[in-house]
Design a protein around this motif. Sequence first.
Motif, PDB file in Angstrom:
ATOM      1  N   SER A   1      42.859 -53.072 -12.364  1.00 28.97           N
ATOM      2  CA  SER A   1      43.299 -53.678 -13.616  1.00 28.97           C
ATOM      3  C   SER A   1      42.811 -55.097 -13.781  1.00 28.97           C
ATOM      4  O   SER A   1      42.887 -55.907 -12.875  1.00 28.97           O
ATOM      5  CB  SER A   1      44.830 -53.660 -13.681  1.00 28.97           C
ATOM      6  N   SER A   2      42.341 -55.408 -14.984  1.00 35.04           N
ATOM      7  CA  SER A   2      41.972 -56.773 -15.329  1.00 35.04           C
ATOM      8  C   SER A   2      43.203 -57.610 -15.629  1.00 35.04           C
ATOM      9  O   SER A   2      43.166 -58.830 -15.542  1.00 35.04           O
ATOM     10  CB  SER A   2      41.032 -56.761 -16.539  1.00 35.04           C
TER      11      SER A   2
ATOM     12  N   ALA B   1      39.492 -46.144 -17.410  1.00 38.25           N
ATOM     13  CA  ALA B   1      40.411 -47.180 -17.871  1.00 38.25           C
ATOM     14  C   ALA B   1      39.661 -48.348 -18.484  1.00 38.25           C
ATOM     15  O   ALA B   1      38.540 -48.674 -18.085  1.00 38.25           O
ATOM     16  CB  ALA B   1      41.276 -47.672 -16.713  1.00 38.25           C
ATOM     17  N   VAL B   2      40.312 -48.985 -19.462  1.00 39.02           N
ATOM     18  CA  VAL B   2      39.822 -50.218 -20.069  1.00 39.02           C
ATOM     19  C   VAL B   2      40.989 -51.201 -20.065  1.00 39.02           C
ATOM     20  O   VAL B   2      42.095 -50.867 -20.523  1.00 39.02           O
ATOM     21  CB  VAL B   2      39.329 -50.008 -21.508  1.00 39.02           C
ATOM     22  N   ASP B   3      40.763 -52.416 -19.527  1.00 36.11           N
ATOM     23  CA  ASP B   3      41.806 -53.430 -19.446  1.00 36.11           C
ATOM     24  C   ASP B   3      41.279 -54.765 -19.955  1.00 36.11           C
ATOM     25  O   ASP B   3      40.106 -55.109 -19.743  1.00 36.11           O
ATOM     26  CB  ASP B   3      42.281 -53.603 -18.002  1.00 36.11           C
ATOM     27  N   TYR B   4      42.164 -55.512 -20.599  1.00 37.49           N
ATOM     28  CA  TYR B   4      41.818 -56.850 -21.078  1.00 37.49           C
ATOM     29  C   TYR B   4      42.909 -57.819 -20.643  1.00 37.49           C
ATOM     30  O   TYR B   4      44.104 -57.496 -20.679  1.00 37.49           O
ATOM     31  CB  TYR B   4      41.698 -56.879 -22.600  1.00 37.49           C
ATOM     32  N   ALA B   5      42.508 -59.040 -20.235  1.00 44.48           N
ATOM     33  CA  ALA B   5      43.466 -60.059 -19.835  1.00 44.48           C
ATOM     34  C   ALA B   5      42.947 -61.437 -20.223  1.00 44.48           C
ATOM     35  O   ALA B   5      41.728 -61.660 -20.298  1.00 44.48           O
ATOM     36  CB  ALA B   5      43.725 -59.996 -18.334  1.00 44.48           C
ATOM     37  N   TYR B   6      43.890 -62.344 -20.459  1.00 44.39           N
ATOM     38  CA  TYR B   6      43.522 -63.713 -20.831  1.00 44.39           C
ATOM     39  C   TYR B   6      44.442 -64.676 -20.093  1.00 44.39           C
ATOM     40  O   TYR B   6      45.670 -64.570 -20.178  1.00 44.39           O
ATOM     41  CB  TYR B   6      43.670 -63.911 -22.335  1.00 44.39           C
TER      42      TYR B   6
END
Length: 266
Positions: free
Chosen positions: A22-23, A159-164
Amino acid sequence: MLKSVLALSLLAPTTVLAQGVSSSADLLADAKDDRWSVGVAVAVRDSPYVGEGTRVRPLPLVTYDGDRFFWRGISGGVHLVQSEAFSLDAVLAGRFDGFDIRDLSRAGLARNGLDATILEDRDDALDAGLAASWRGSAGELKVSALADVTNASGGYELAVDYAYALQWGRTTVVPGAGVRWMSSDLVNYYYGTLDEEVRRGAPRYQPGSAVVPQVSISFSRPVGEKWRVLGGVDYRFLPSELTHSPLLEPDTNGSAGVRLGISRSF
């Protein structure tokens, strides 16, 4: 440079549904250049399975970030391509979605039409695959493809994950969101009834592939020069293919998890 640590489940994966790669970092490592960190964590998840209640698992926090190899919590791998903005990794990740039938409620299973005596345990697994990450001022996007190499389910996940990352004083906060597509073999194993159980008289339930969205928020705060407190919460939205499973509590819509740990860098 901020380093992220892979998801720890309650997994269990978490849990977990798949822990995956996971990102949206559940735990954040020290922002310094120390390659090693060692610590402990506790992961708590509200299990959706009938009568299992809350899963509580102690977890080791061992992190190593090298030029070529890395180990982050319950996952590790090799950097195949690495730059400031992009990386491609070959990864191994634990999947802790398994459960023991004895931990579930026999009465609850019976109300769902299942006889616990003819059911089998579901095993945890080890996944292998590839993960690609793009990093920039807008955050981090990660795409991963993992397959069960232990043949517990024989399934795979995309899976595709986005984080900031946000900085509030000395505290780093990382909100994130992601979505996972789980293959039919994977879903049928952890949420359906097995062929051997059907032959013993269990009703057939094989929902096929499913898409599972997730949101999370993680934090990391240094304590002194070498210590760091880490933690996070997440929520997985379970689709109807999973919530209709006779293995799950009726009216279950999702699964929440909380993690808290402390680590020391070297």
